[in-house]
Design a protein around this motif. Structure first.
Motif, PDB file in Angstrom:
ATOM      1  N   PRO A 239      22.848  67.522  63.043  1.00 47.97           N
ATOM      2  CA  PRO A 239      23.195  68.884  62.124  1.00 47.97           C
ATOM      3  C   PRO A 239      22.227  69.741  61.411  1.00 47.97           C
ATOM      4  CG  PRO A 239      23.165  66.292  61.522  1.00 47.97           C
ATOM      5  CD  PRO A 239      22.967  66.390  62.693  1.00 47.97           C
ATOM      6  N   GLU A 240      21.182  69.447  61.645  1.00 50.93           N
ATOM      7  CA  GLU A 240      19.867  70.331  61.262  1.00 50.93           C
ATOM      8  C   GLU A 240      19.432  71.227  62.006  1.00 50.93           C
ATOM      9  OE1 GLU A 240      17.369  67.157  59.826  1.00 50.93           O
ATOM     10  OE2 GLU A 240      18.346  66.817  58.070  1.00 50.93           O
ATOM     11  N   ALA A 241      19.831  71.047  63.469  1.00 54.23           N
ATOM     12  CA  ALA A 241      19.333  71.873  64.497  1.00 54.23           C
ATOM     13  C   ALA A 241      20.116  73.339  64.584  1.00 54.23           C
ATOM     14  CB  ALA A 241      19.522  71.489  65.875  1.00 54.23           C
ATOM     15  N   SER A 242      19.459  74.395  64.936  1.00 52.55           N
ATOM     16  CA  SER A 242      20.094  75.669  64.865  1.00 52.55           C
ATOM     17  C   SER A 242      19.875  76.144  66.312  1.00 52.55           C
ATOM     18  CB  SER A 242      19.269  76.697  63.990  1.00 52.55           C
ATOM     19  OG  SER A 242      17.880  76.768  64.168  1.00 52.55           O
ATOM     20  N   GLU A 243      19.105  75.449  67.200  1.00 53.26           N
ATOM     21  CA  GLU A 243      18.894  75.684  68.676  1.00 53.26           C
ATOM     22  C   GLU A 243      20.254  75.711  69.426  1.00 53.26           C
ATOM     23  OE1 GLU A 243      15.279  74.763  66.841  1.00 53.26           O
ATOM     24  OE2 GLU A 243      17.148  73.498  66.952  1.00 53.26           O
ATOM     25  N   PRO A 244      20.442  76.568  70.577  1.00 52.22           N
ATOM     26  CA  PRO A 244      21.910  76.560  71.276  1.00 52.22           C
ATOM     27  C   PRO A 244      21.650  75.010  72.172  1.00 52.22           C
ATOM     28  CG  PRO A 244      20.031  77.864  72.176  1.00 52.22           C
ATOM     29  CD  PRO A 244      19.400  77.278  70.796  1.00 52.22           C
ATOM     30  N   HIS A 245      22.055  74.161  71.625  1.00 53.42           N
ATOM     31  CA  HIS A 245      22.061  72.648  72.193  1.00 53.42           C
ATOM     32  C   HIS A 245      22.837  72.669  73.577  1.00 53.42           C
ATOM     33  CE1 HIS A 245      23.218  68.435  72.919  1.00 53.42           C
ATOM     34  NE2 HIS A 245      21.946  68.408  73.189  1.00 53.42           N
ATOM     35  N   LEU A 246      24.041  73.425  73.708  1.00 59.39           N
ATOM     36  CA  LEU A 246      24.997  73.510  74.727  1.00 59.39           C
ATOM     37  C   LEU A 246      24.125  74.209  75.957  1.00 59.39           C
ATOM     38  CD1 LEU A 246      27.365  72.560  76.323  1.00 59.39           C
ATOM     39  CD2 LEU A 246      28.376  74.807  75.462  1.00 59.39           C
ATOM     40  N   ASP A 247      23.704  75.351  75.647  1.00 60.37           N
ATOM     41  CA  ASP A 247      22.975  76.276  76.614  1.00 60.37           C
ATOM     42  C   ASP A 247      21.750  75.510  77.438  1.00 60.37           C
ATOM     43  OD1 ASP A 247      24.856  77.893  75.842  1.00 60.37           O
ATOM     44  OD2 ASP A 247      23.565  79.259  74.757  1.00 60.37           O
ATOM     45  N   LEU A 248      21.105  74.846  76.362  1.00 57.94           N
ATOM     46  CA  LEU A 248      20.083  74.006  76.904  1.00 57.94           C
ATOM     47  C   LEU A 248      20.351  72.845  77.868  1.00 57.94           C
ATOM     48  CD1 LEU A 248      17.874  74.074  73.781  1.00 57.94           C
ATOM     49  CD2 LEU A 248      17.455  75.294  75.649  1.00 57.94           C
ATOM     50  N   THR A 249      21.402  71.979  77.087  1.00 56.68           N
ATOM     51  CA  THR A 249      21.778  70.994  78.079  1.00 56.68           C
ATOM     52  C   THR A 249      22.496  71.255  79.321  1.00 56.68           C
ATOM     53  OG1 THR A 249      22.535  69.867  75.844  1.00 56.68           O
ATOM     54  CG2 THR A 249      23.466  68.906  78.014  1.00 56.68           C
ATOM     55  N   TYR A 250      23.089  72.624  79.462  1.00 56.70           N
ATOM     56  CA  TYR A 250      23.801  73.262  80.521  1.00 56.70           C
ATOM     57  C   TYR A 250      22.823  73.214  81.402  1.00 56.70           C
ATOM     58  CZ  TYR A 250      26.871  75.356  83.676  1.00 56.70           C
ATOM     59  OH  TYR A 250      27.612  75.942  84.681  1.00 56.70           O
ATOM     60  N   LEU A 251      21.765  73.702  81.267  1.00 51.78           N
ATOM     61  CA  LEU A 251      20.535  73.967  82.235  1.00 51.78           C
ATOM     62  C   LEU A 251      20.253  72.748  83.145  1.00 51.78           C
ATOM     63  CD1 LEU A 251      17.934  75.984  80.490  1.00 51.78           C
ATOM     64  CD2 LEU A 251      19.275  76.822  82.199  1.00 51.78           C
ATOM     65  N   ALA A 252      20.293  71.558  82.551  1.00 50.36           N
ATOM     66  CA  ALA A 252      19.923  70.350  83.145  1.00 50.36           C
ATOM     67  C   ALA A 252      21.292  69.937  84.033  1.00 50.36           C
ATOM     68  CB  ALA A 252      19.572  69.153  82.161  1.00 50.36           C
ATOM     69  N   LEU A 253      22.625  70.012  82.967  1.00 48.53           N
ATOM     70  CA  LEU A 253      23.711  69.605  83.838  1.00 48.53           C
ATOM     71  C   LEU A 253      24.020  70.312  84.986  1.00 48.53           C
ATOM     72  CD1 LEU A 253      26.254  67.761  82.968  1.00 48.53           C
ATOM     73  CD2 LEU A 253      27.225  69.868  81.984  1.00 48.53           C
ATOM     74  N   TYR A 254      23.634  71.699  84.817  1.00 51.72           N
ATOM     75  CA  TYR A 254      24.053  72.381  86.328  1.00 51.72           C
ATOM     76  C   TYR A 254      23.077  72.020  87.168  1.00 51.72           C
ATOM     77  CZ  TYR A 254      24.357  76.486  88.944  1.00 51.72           C
ATOM     78  OH  TYR A 254      24.364  77.652  90.152  1.00 51.72           O
ATOM     79  N   ALA A 255      21.713  71.658  87.016  1.00 58.75           N
ATOM     80  CA  ALA A 255      20.811  71.357  88.042  1.00 58.75           C
ATOM     81  C   ALA A 255      21.261  69.916  88.585  1.00 58.75           C
ATOM     82  CB  ALA A 255      19.375  71.390  87.286  1.00 58.75           C
ATOM     83  N   TYR A 256      21.522  69.070  87.714  1.00 62.69           N
ATOM     84  CA  TYR A 256      22.107  67.743  88.360  1.00 62.69           C
ATOM     85  C   TYR A 256      23.307  67.952  89.077  1.00 62.69           C
ATOM     86  CZ  TYR A 256      22.696  62.901  88.230  1.00 62.69           C
ATOM     87  OH  TYR A 256      22.882  61.621  88.860  1.00 62.69           O
ATOM     88  N   ALA A 257      24.084  68.724  88.886  1.00 62.07           N
ATOM     89  CA  ALA A 257      25.495  68.887  89.230  1.00 62.07           C
ATOM     90  C   ALA A 257      25.319  69.574  90.655  1.00 62.07           C
ATOM     91  CB  ALA A 257      26.567  69.572  88.875  1.00 62.07           C
ATOM     92  N   THR A 258      24.170  70.443  90.766  1.00 62.86           N
ATOM     93  CA  THR A 258      24.097  71.226  92.143  1.00 62.86           C
ATOM     94  C   THR A 258      23.332  70.254  93.105  1.00 62.86           C
ATOM     95  OG1 THR A 258      23.472  73.222  90.821  1.00 62.86           O
ATOM     96  CG2 THR A 258      22.433  73.146  93.175  1.00 62.86           C
ATOM     97  N   LEU A 259      22.339  69.382  92.718  1.00 64.74           N
ATOM     98  CA  LEU A 259      21.879  68.241  93.374  1.00 64.74           C
ATOM     99  C   LEU A 259      22.614  67.260  93.796  1.00 64.74           C
ATOM    100  CD1 LEU A 259      18.593  67.660  91.299  1.00 64.74           C
ATOM    101  CD2 LEU A 259      18.620  68.805  93.414  1.00 64.74           C
ATOM    102  N   LEU A 260      23.695  66.993  93.252  1.00 61.73           N
ATOM    103  CA  LEU A 260      24.684  66.202  93.678  1.00 61.73           C
ATOM    104  C   LEU A 260      25.668  66.839  94.526  1.00 61.73           C
ATOM    105  CD1 LEU A 260      25.734  64.284  90.475  1.00 61.73           C
ATOM    106  CD2 LEU A 260      24.230  63.546  92.170  1.00 61.73           C
ATOM    107  N   GLY A 261      25.773  68.037  94.573  1.00 63.88           N
ATOM    108  CA  GLY A 261      26.678  68.733  95.706  1.00 63.88           C
ATOM    109  C   GLY A 261      27.991  69.113  94.781  1.00 63.88           C
ATOM    110  N   ALA A 262      28.028  69.059  93.419  1.00 70.66           N
ATOM    111  CA  ALA A 262      29.367  69.261  92.623  1.00 70.66           C
ATOM    112  C   ALA A 262      29.799  70.748  92.912  1.00 70.66           C
ATOM    113  CB  ALA A 262      29.319  68.537  91.289  1.00 70.66           C
ATOM    114  N   THR A 263      31.122  70.888  92.453  1.00 66.35           N
ATOM    115  CA  THR A 263      31.671  72.287  92.722  1.00 66.35           C
ATOM    116  C   THR A 263      31.995  72.783  91.181  1.00 66.35           C
ATOM    117  OG1 THR A 263      33.942  71.456  92.910  1.00 66.35           O
ATOM    118  CG2 THR A 263      32.531  72.037  94.953  1.00 66.35           C
TER     119      THR A 263
END
Length: 172
Positions: free
Chosen positions: A113-137
């Motif tokens: 609740p104290e963070a102003s950083e774009p948490h979803l955008d940052l998390t999405y980088l890792a989520l997208y990378a992991y999904a790509t490694l798994l071959g997800a669409t």
């Protein structure tokens, strides 16, 4: 039989653990925000979480340490991410591949609740990378907590699916 299942689970944990590390490495290389990093969830993350666990502006009351133990045991193919700005924890996220392994679902995401950083955008980088490694669409964020959050996800390029109560984004 139990030993065989345990050995198979350990093998899955190791194999997918390497993919999780690789996805975080890829995401960290793509980061363009100084002093910001993505890591696996660990005891340091939990210690940092304790600082905002009881914050009055917190929107959810997930008990990350307790939930995480169960999640880690039951889902060796899981996605996990702790987001940091310097020594300050921005947030957590965890998910898992879909049942048919065509997608990667994000089941839980929480920003300090104290963070102003774009948490979803940052998390999405890792989520997208992991999904790509798994071959997800696609990736999907499960059960947005309210309409404002759902609208925010849609602004980020996700499409809301009423049937599954999730926001979905195709991987291109």
């Amino acid at each position: 039989m139990v030993g065989y299942k345990l050995r198979m689970r350990d093998e899955l944990e190791h194999r997918y653990g390497e993919l999780r590390k690789q996805s975080l490495k890829m995401a960290n290389q793509a980061l363009r925000i100084p002093d910001t990093k993505l890591t696996l969830v660990d005891n340091t993350s939990y210690a940092a979480f304790a600082r905002w666990q009881s914050h009055p502006a917190r929107l959810v009351d997930w008990d990350w340490p307790t939930s995480w133990h169960s999640w880690k045991t039951n889902y060796p193919k899981r996605f996990e991410c702790a987001t940091w700005k310097g020594e300050r924890l921005i947030g957590f996220a965890m998910g898992r591949p879909t049942y048919h392994a065509t997608g990667l679902r994000l089941d839980y995401i929480e920003k300090s609740p104290e963070a102003s950083e774009p948490h979803l955008d940052l998390t999405y980088l890792a989520l997208y990378a992991y999904a790509t490694l798994l071959g997800a669409t696609h990736v999907k964020i499960m059960n947005p907590i309210n309409k404002n959050v759902r609208d925010y996800y849609e602004q980020k390029g996700f499409k809301y699916d009423l049937r599954s109560n999730s926001c979905i984004r195709k991987i291109v």
